[in-house]
Scaffold this active site. Structure first.
Site, PDB file in Angstrom:
ATOM      1  N   THR A  18       0.817  -1.213   0.000  1.00 11.08           N
ATOM      2  CA  THR A  18       0.000   0.000   0.000  1.00 11.08           C
ATOM      3  C   THR A  18       0.853   1.267   0.000  1.00 11.08           C
ATOM      4  O   THR A  18       2.015   1.243   0.421  1.00 11.08           O
ATOM      5  CB  THR A  18      -0.910   0.017   1.246  1.00 11.08           C
ATOM      6  OG1 THR A  18      -1.570   1.280   1.368  1.00 11.08           O
ATOM      7  CG2 THR A  18      -0.095  -0.185   2.517  1.00 11.08           C
ATOM      8  N   ASP A  19       0.260   2.368  -0.440  1.00  7.35           N
ATOM      9  CA  ASP A  19       0.947   3.664  -0.370  1.00  7.35           C
ATOM     10  C   ASP A  19       1.053   4.178   1.058  1.00  7.35           C
ATOM     11  O   ASP A  19       1.860   5.074   1.351  1.00  7.35           O
ATOM     12  CB  ASP A  19       0.244   4.702  -1.254  1.00  7.35           C
ATOM     13  CG  ASP A  19      -1.227   4.910  -0.924  1.00  7.35           C
ATOM     14  OD1 ASP A  19      -1.751   4.239  -0.009  1.00  7.35           O
ATOM     15  OD2 ASP A  19      -1.869   5.737  -1.604  1.00  7.35           O
ATOM     16  N   GLU A  20       0.279   3.625   1.976  1.00  8.51           N
ATOM     17  CA  GLU A  20       0.259   4.141   3.339  1.00  8.51           C
ATOM     18  C   GLU A  20       1.563   3.894   4.088  1.00  8.51           C
ATOM     19  O   GLU A  20       1.814   4.520   5.118  1.00  8.51           O
ATOM     20  CB  GLU A  20      -0.930   3.567   4.112  1.00  8.51           C
ATOM     21  CG  GLU A  20      -2.265   3.987   3.518  1.00  8.51           C
ATOM     22  CD  GLU A  20      -3.448   3.702   4.427  1.00  8.51           C
ATOM     23  OE1 GLU A  20      -3.295   3.852   5.657  1.00  8.51           O
ATOM     24  OE2 GLU A  20      -4.514   3.332   3.906  1.00  8.51           O
ATOM     25  N   TYR A  52      -1.978  -0.322  11.073  1.00  4.73           N
ATOM     26  CA  TYR A  52      -2.116  -1.005   9.783  1.00  4.73           C
ATOM     27  C   TYR A  52      -0.923  -0.737   8.885  1.00  4.73           C
ATOM     28  O   TYR A  52      -0.264  -1.661   8.390  1.00  4.73           O
ATOM     29  CB  TYR A  52      -3.402  -0.570   9.082  1.00  4.73           C
ATOM     30  CG  TYR A  52      -3.372  -0.837   7.593  1.00  4.73           C
ATOM     31  CD1 TYR A  52      -3.241  -2.130   7.107  1.00  4.73           C
ATOM     32  CD2 TYR A  52      -3.459   0.206   6.664  1.00  4.73           C
ATOM     33  CE1 TYR A  52      -3.188  -2.384   5.734  1.00  4.73           C
ATOM     34  CE2 TYR A  52      -3.413  -0.034   5.304  1.00  4.73           C
ATOM     35  CZ  TYR A  52      -3.274  -1.331   4.846  1.00  4.73           C
ATOM     36  OH  TYR A  52      -3.212  -1.577   3.493  1.00  4.73           O
ATOM     37  N   LYS A  70       2.099  -3.243   7.464  1.00  3.26           N
ATOM     38  CA  LYS A  70       2.364  -3.452   6.034  1.00  3.26           C
ATOM     39  C   LYS A  70       3.798  -3.053   5.685  1.00  3.26           C
ATOM     40  O   LYS A  70       4.463  -3.709   4.873  1.00  3.26           O
ATOM     41  CB  LYS A  70       1.381  -2.664   5.183  1.00  3.26           C
ATOM     42  CG  LYS A  70      -0.015  -3.257   5.135  1.00  3.26           C
ATOM     43  CD  LYS A  70      -0.057  -4.655   4.527  1.00  3.26           C
ATOM     44  CE  LYS A  70       0.221  -4.635   3.032  1.00  3.26           C
ATOM     45  NZ  LYS A  70       0.076  -5.995   2.431  1.00  3.26           N
TER      46      LYS A  70
END
Length: 365
Positions: A133-135, A159, A163
């Protein structure tokens, strides 16, 4: 190829499997624990194809994973299994650490052991594709350049931290053991079969039922939106053509404020569901926009995500086919036309049979 997809009953995983079955001659083994957000009904006709197989297995269960690898002997792994809802990670981070970190480490070790037994030609051809993810990059202010593949990691939530950790594990298994890996980081996905806790389907379904449309803080947070079918097309391309050890950002080139997303959904519903009692045309003086309510902001809420996906276009010739406007229109249309699917999610019926429950309430507990 025979491709093992983890998390194939989730939103992106099911879209990926549908794409592979419909557009290639490859076989798919779907490995999914079937947690609350997993829905085998999202696979549609792909689930009935002879090139599809399903294994209900937790990626944290090493012995069961080993059985799956020995039985199906995949040529590639596409790893999507993850806990992914930020609000849930804030309320209960342990499950995110267990699945996203411990589960990924277990999968990597089982995969490495299997890979080591392969003949040299198959060993060279094998791929482990980790979807992230970009997060993991944290957030940007409104003037900063978009994330690139070399942006430093600065996760904000349990989260995104879990990741980020899984990304590091995958790269470590490549550097230390030579496992042939690929990593992709994507922006916010949306489209058909999206679980209703996520922003876009949540707003569509709340609006149709006349419920409030809760917007965090002032709604000025910015996200880059990627239509899920564009995403899975990119994922398959990376698997087939991406050089081993490389990372690719996959984005939609569609930065939108959360408030703009919600207002656009309301306007599309005014056009596409004029008979709904909450619409202006049905006599509601405020229309769907009148349901918007601002609520207390999420702790540690990232301001802006933006993805520079130029490497995907330059190296692999990929770019999104859907604009945000065309993709969102297709998404709203799908939810209007597929009430049976989302009603079974909302009432828990999609979990009853597989859990052996007698009531929807039991299925959700």
């Amino acid at each position: 190829m025979r491709i093992l997809v983890t998390g194939g009953a989730g939103f992106i995983g099911s879209a990926l499997i549908r794409y592979i079955i419909e557009n290639t001659t490859d076989s798919v083994v779907n490995v999914d624990k079937l947690t609350y957000a997993a829905n085998l009904e999202s696979l549609g006709q792909a689930a009935h194809n002879p090139r599809y197989a399903f294994e209900q297995v937790d990626i944290g269960n090493g012995s069961e994973l080993q059985r799956v690898f020995d039985t199906h002997r995949p040529d590639a792994v596409m790893h999507l299994a993850a806990e992914s809802h930020v609000d849930r990670s804030i309320d209960g981070p342990a499950a995110f650490i267990e699945t996203n970190l411990v589960g990924t480490a277990t999968l990597l070790e089982v995969c490495r052991a299997f890979w080591m037994t392969l003949p040299e030609e198959a060993k060279i051809a094998f791929r482990f594709h980790h979807i992230s993810t970009d997060e993991v990059f944290g957030d940007l202010d409104e003037s900063e350049a978009a994330f690139t593949e070399t942006t430093s990691y600065a996760p904000s939530s349990p989260y995104s931290a879990s990741k980020a950790g899984s990304d590091h594990l995958v790269r470590a298994w490549h550097r230390t053991y030579g496992l042939p890996v690929l990593v992709t980081n994507c922006s916010n996905n949306y489209g058909p079969y999206h679980f209703p806790e996520k922003l876009i389907p949540h707003m569509i379904l709340n609006a149709l039922h006349g419920k409030s449309l809760p917007v965090y803080g002032d709604g000025r947070q910015i996200r880059d939106w990627l239509y899920v079918e564009d995403h899975v097309r990119a994922l398959y391309l990376v698997l087939c053509r991406g050089p081993v050890g490389e990372t690719f950002n996959i984005g939609g080139h569609n930065e939108k404020r959360n408030m703009e997303v919600v207002e656009t959904i309301c306007d599309l519903l005014e056009e596409m569901a004029p008979e709904n009692p909450n619409s202006l045309k049905s006599g509601n003086p405020y229309g769907f926009r009148g349901l918007i309510r601002f609520v207390t902001d999420r702790p540690g809420h990232d301001l802006r995500y933006a993805m520079d996906a130029s490497k995907m276009e330059r190296d692999l010739g990929w770019k999104p086919e859907e604009s945000f406007e065309t993709g969102l229109r297709k998404t709203v249309r799908w939810y209007l036309d597929n009430e049976d699917w989302w009603q079974r999610v909302l009432n828990g019926a999609y979990r009853l049979e597989r859990l052996g429950c007698d009531s929807p309430m039991e299925a959700w507990v």
